[in-house]
Design a protein around this motif. Structure first.
Motif, PDB file in Angstrom:
ATOM      1  N   GLU A  77      45.767  42.387  44.522  1.00  0.00           N
ATOM      2  CA  GLU A  77      45.194  41.113  44.115  1.00  0.00           C
ATOM      3  C   GLU A  77      45.756  40.594  42.797  1.00  0.00           C
ATOM      4  OE1 GLU A  77      40.988  41.356  44.139  1.00  0.00           O
ATOM      5  OE2 GLU A  77      40.883  41.846  46.253  1.00  0.00           O
ATOM      6  N   GLU A 107      45.834  37.821  52.931  1.00  0.00           N
ATOM      7  CA  GLU A 107      44.905  38.723  53.608  1.00  0.00           C
ATOM      8  C   GLU A 107      45.696  39.895  54.171  1.00  0.00           C
ATOM      9  OE1 GLU A 107      41.926  37.131  56.008  1.00  0.00           O
ATOM     10  OE2 GLU A 107      41.570  35.432  54.690  1.00  0.00           O
ATOM     11  N   VAL A 122      46.118  33.247  48.172  1.00  0.00           N
ATOM     12  CA  VAL A 122      45.326  34.380  48.643  1.00  0.00           C
ATOM     13  C   VAL A 122      45.967  34.929  49.908  1.00  0.00           C
ATOM     14  CG1 VAL A 122      43.076  35.116  49.504  1.00  0.00           C
ATOM     15  CG2 VAL A 122      43.224  33.437  47.661  1.00  0.00           C
ATOM     16  N   GLY A 129      45.598  46.550  50.714  1.00  0.00           N
ATOM     17  CA  GLY A 129      44.349  46.791  50.004  1.00  0.00           C
ATOM     18  C   GLY A 129      43.756  48.145  50.332  1.00  0.00           C
ATOM     19  N   ASN A 166      48.000  46.850  42.197  1.00  0.00           N
ATOM     20  CA  ASN A 166      46.846  46.176  42.779  1.00  0.00           C
ATOM     21  C   ASN A 166      47.324  44.978  43.601  1.00  0.00           C
ATOM     22  OD1 ASN A 166      44.442  44.895  43.398  1.00  0.00           O
ATOM     23  ND2 ASN A 166      43.573  45.211  41.375  1.00  0.00           N
TER      24      ASN A 166
END
Length: 89
Positions: free
Chosen positions: A37, A51, A49, A56, A35
């Motif tokens: 995240e 991007e 964080v 994703g 994952n």
């Protein structure tokens, strides 16, 4: 005491609970390992964080989702069409 819990009627319950634990374990390992995240190591957590939309997208569009995307949501389509298709009557 063990004879009370190991009756044949209890085996389907053991199978259902075992399958549920297996699915939960699979999802846990999948989230921890791939994952985008979830960051386990310190360097990844320090990054904050990110991007990274490509990573994703790769995570959410896995093989099973791609496989079932254009299929009808039926478990036995031939049996369903046999009983529900009006042109067969």
């Amino acid at each position: 005491m063990a004879n009370r819990w190991l009756r044949p009627e209890v085996y389907p319950l053991f199978a259902a609970v075992g399958a549920a634990i297996g699915i939960c374990g699979f999802q846990l390992v999948r989230n921890i390992c791939i994952n985008p995240e979830v960051r386990v190591n310190k360097e990844g957590r320090k990054a904050g964080v990110l991007e990274n939309f490509a990573e994703g997208e790769k995570y959410t569009e896995h093989f099973l989702r791609k496989y079932v995307r254009n299929r009808s949501p039926e478990i036995m389509p031939s049996l369903n069409s046999f009983f529900a298709d009006p042109s067969r009557n």
